[in-house]
Design an enzyme around this catalytic site. Sequence first.
Site, PDB file in Angstrom:
ATOM      1  N   ASP A 106      34.314 -27.916  21.369  1.00 37.76           N
ATOM      2  CA  ASP A 106      34.039 -26.748  21.298  1.00 37.76           C
ATOM      3  C   ASP A 106      35.324 -26.489  19.678  1.00 37.76           C
ATOM      4  O   ASP A 106      36.635 -26.175  20.517  1.00 37.76           O
ATOM      5  CB  ASP A 106      33.939 -25.449  21.605  1.00 37.76           C
ATOM      6  CG  ASP A 106      32.850 -24.920  20.881  1.00 37.76           C
ATOM      7  OD1 ASP A 106      32.688 -24.633  20.028  1.00 37.76           O
ATOM      8  OD2 ASP A 106      31.353 -24.372  21.834  1.00 37.76           O
ATOM      9  N   ASP A 208      31.539 -25.741  15.980  1.00 36.38           N
ATOM     10  CA  ASP A 208      31.051 -24.285  16.007  1.00 36.38           C
ATOM     11  C   ASP A 208      30.508 -23.672  14.608  1.00 36.38           C
ATOM     12  O   ASP A 208      31.705 -24.338  13.403  1.00 36.38           O
ATOM     13  CB  ASP A 208      31.843 -23.221  15.920  1.00 36.38           C
ATOM     14  CG  ASP A 208      31.501 -21.702  16.483  1.00 36.38           C
ATOM     15  OD1 ASP A 208      30.171 -21.831  17.738  1.00 36.38           O
ATOM     16  OD2 ASP A 208      31.979 -21.445  16.182  1.00 36.38           O
ATOM     17  N   GLU A 273      27.048 -27.131  15.391  1.00 28.45           N
ATOM     18  CA  GLU A 273      26.100 -26.641  15.585  1.00 28.45           C
ATOM     19  C   GLU A 273      25.696 -25.774  13.716  1.00 28.45           C
ATOM     20  O   GLU A 273      26.160 -25.460  13.280  1.00 28.45           O
ATOM     21  CB  GLU A 273      26.657 -25.090  16.739  1.00 28.45           C
ATOM     22  CG  GLU A 273      25.822 -24.505  16.398  1.00 28.45           C
ATOM     23  CD  GLU A 273      26.660 -22.723  16.298  1.00 28.45           C
ATOM     24  OE1 GLU A 273      26.239 -21.914  16.937  1.00 28.45           O
ATOM     25  OE2 GLU A 273      27.452 -22.261  15.832  1.00 28.45           O
ATOM     26  N   HIS A 334      24.866 -20.471  25.311  1.00 33.66           N
ATOM     27  CA  HIS A 334      25.902 -19.290  26.136  1.00 33.66           C
ATOM     28  C   HIS A 334      24.569 -17.959  25.028  1.00 33.66           C
ATOM     29  O   HIS A 334      25.672 -16.858  25.168  1.00 33.66           O
ATOM     30  CB  HIS A 334      26.448 -19.497  25.709  1.00 33.66           C
ATOM     31  CG  HIS A 334      27.268 -19.798  24.900  1.00 33.66           C
ATOM     32  ND1 HIS A 334      27.249 -21.193  23.901  1.00 33.66           N
ATOM     33  CD2 HIS A 334      27.947 -18.882  24.074  1.00 33.66           C
ATOM     34  CE1 HIS A 334      28.005 -20.473  22.835  1.00 33.66           C
ATOM     35  NE2 HIS A 334      28.683 -19.902  22.608  1.00 33.66           N
ATOM     36  N   ASP A 335      24.052 -18.798  23.771  1.00 34.13           N
ATOM     37  CA  ASP A 335      24.419 -17.409  22.938  1.00 34.13           C
ATOM     38  C   ASP A 335      22.235 -16.824  23.001  1.00 34.13           C
ATOM     39  O   ASP A 335      21.935 -16.208  22.174  1.00 34.13           O
ATOM     40  CB  ASP A 335      23.815 -18.314  21.765  1.00 34.13           C
ATOM     41  CG  ASP A 335      25.744 -18.067  20.707  1.00 34.13           C
ATOM     42  OD1 ASP A 335      26.605 -17.827  21.430  1.00 34.13           O
ATOM     43  OD2 ASP A 335      26.250 -19.467  20.286  1.00 34.13           O
TER      44      ASP A 335
HETATM   45  C1  GLC Z   1      28.946 -20.365  17.656  1.00 34.95           C
HETATM   46  C2  GLC Z   1      28.719 -19.223  19.009  1.00 34.95           C
HETATM   47  C3  GLC Z   1      28.611 -17.826  19.377  1.00 34.95           C
HETATM   48  C4  GLC Z   1      30.283 -17.369  18.512  1.00 34.95           C
HETATM   49  C5  GLC Z   1      30.490 -17.864  17.360  1.00 34.95           C
HETATM   50  C6  GLC Z   1      30.924 -17.365  16.415  1.00 34.95           C
HETATM   51  O1  GLC Z   1      27.331 -19.612  17.287  1.00 34.95           O
HETATM   52  O2  GLC Z   1      28.165 -20.343  19.956  1.00 34.95           O
HETATM   53  O3  GLC Z   1      28.919 -18.068  20.697  1.00 34.95           O
HETATM   54  O4  GLC Z   1      29.800 -15.780  19.036  1.00 34.95           O
HETATM   55  O5  GLC Z   1      29.696 -19.052  17.201  1.00 34.95           O
HETATM   56  O6  GLC Z   1      32.043 -17.827  16.749  1.00 34.95           O
END
Ligand code: GLC
Length: 536
Positions: A106, A208, A273, A334-335
């Site tokens: 990541d 990310d 993402e 996880h979000d």
């Molecule tokens: C992404 C991650 C999340 C994180 C955010 C800031 O959306 O999946 O868990 O809090 O980025 O890095």
Amino acid sequence: MSKFTLGKGNSGWWDGAIGYEVYIRSFADSNGDGIGDLLGLVSKLDYLAWLGVDLVWVSPFYPSPMADFGYDVSNYCDVDPIFGTLEDFDCLVAEVHRLGMRLLIDLVPNHTSSQHEWFVDSRSSIDSDKRGFYHWRDPSQNGGPPNNWVSHFGGSAWTFDELTEQYYLHLFLPEQPDLNWNNPNVVKEFDNILKFWLSRDVDGFRIDVAQGLVKNMLMADNPLRFPLHKDMSPREIFASYDHRYDLDQSGNIEIYQRWRKVADENDALLLGEVYLRDNDPNKVSRYVASKDSLHRAFYFAPMHVPWSPEPMWDTFRDALDAAPEDLSWALSSHDDPRAPTRFGGGKEGKQRALAYSVLLLFLPGLPFIYQGDELGLESILVKPEDQADPVALRNEDGSDGRDGARSPIPWHVGENFGFSTGKPWLPMGDRSEEETVDSQKFDEGSTLFKYKELFQLRAERLDPNSQLKWITSRDSSVIAFTRADIVCAINVGEQSEKLKLGKEMSDIKFSVGDAVVSDGILELGLASAAIIMSGV
Ligand code: GLC
């Protein structure tokens, strides 16, 4: 070991792969500190290989003050002692490869930790060499923040720094200052970070906040799309703005085009993402359309769509019309709340999540499940005093907290369900024995076995390049299509449904719920799904 991808569009070893997200803190703890780690993950790799996973995406394990549990990186080229060492990481890569899988790490390029040495330096003086690594601005004329941008996690996206009397930008926590991607030195630093991990043999990067890197430097106010009111959660407030100046700027693509060259030389995957709240697939598709930028982009609408035929139809048709080959989707993450919880919870929620997985896995796209999806786990309820997620803690009513989906994996009955010999960093919930890996591994009727069977069928029978043809349409509550010699059908409606297939389609290879085929007619009960092939 693999095909070389240059000149093959966005294709590569990931065509036909099944991905699995490991949220490292909650997977398996090897040293009893209550937090999952790299060696814990290594110890469970044979489980993932047994399940049929091809690609493991591991959440950030870099040194971090953990304000956002690792998504606040203070050194991009090392491992946080909580998670292990660089040697442990090398061991992870070697073991993943030995078991025939691939490893995606990541990469967090939108922001660093406020304790990263770049930011510490940048903050120290207006004249610092690193000042331009971040976005610093004078207060606006009325003395407040420079513009109306808001943080995803609530409040203004600007924090005033007393020392130099300027504001700095953070689209997430104040402990996560946004990097300035218009600065060529930032670009160069990341070239090196990419090379560092590629030389350690990773197979690619999940990027990310891939929609956020470049900002419009005029930094005008974002227009409001809907009026704000005081009961809104941070998520709702964020979604109320038209993010035309802070997100999805065209310069993002140029960065990925640059990375793509390095990725292709190393046969590595770039998966972004691309979290755009309006869920417009045409915007997401821009990140993959030119075939020289990201190989795959996560599209999030399927993770939020309700269990209802019309929205589901619209979600997948629009997505596949916009980008027929290069999207990626996740069942849970996880979000966000876990799929069975999102689909109503209980037995029904579990069955729906499994049926939905059939769809996600047999549609074109790179599918991911999130650790524990294969066990049918629901999100747990986390009491206010146990909440750890900054999103919950920053907002009085704990709204939007992500802890419920991050509760550790129950491996077997006994102390902390085998996750750790120490007190787990998040509660494990009142899981039952039937939810554990050990119990499901020896029960052929378990959700785990169903996932294993489904993965195997996909690997053996689905040609990843086969064309999709819808065989029902938006007025039907059965979403059904063919790909080569396979029919995939799912009933999202409120009653049993019949679907006419060719007479030769008599062999149900996999099903969820009630599915029977006779004389070329498929009958699907509530929340049921089936994969059918010709019996001749
Ligand atoms: C992404 C991650 C999340 C994180 C955010 C800031 O959306 O999946 O868990 O809090 O980025 O890095």
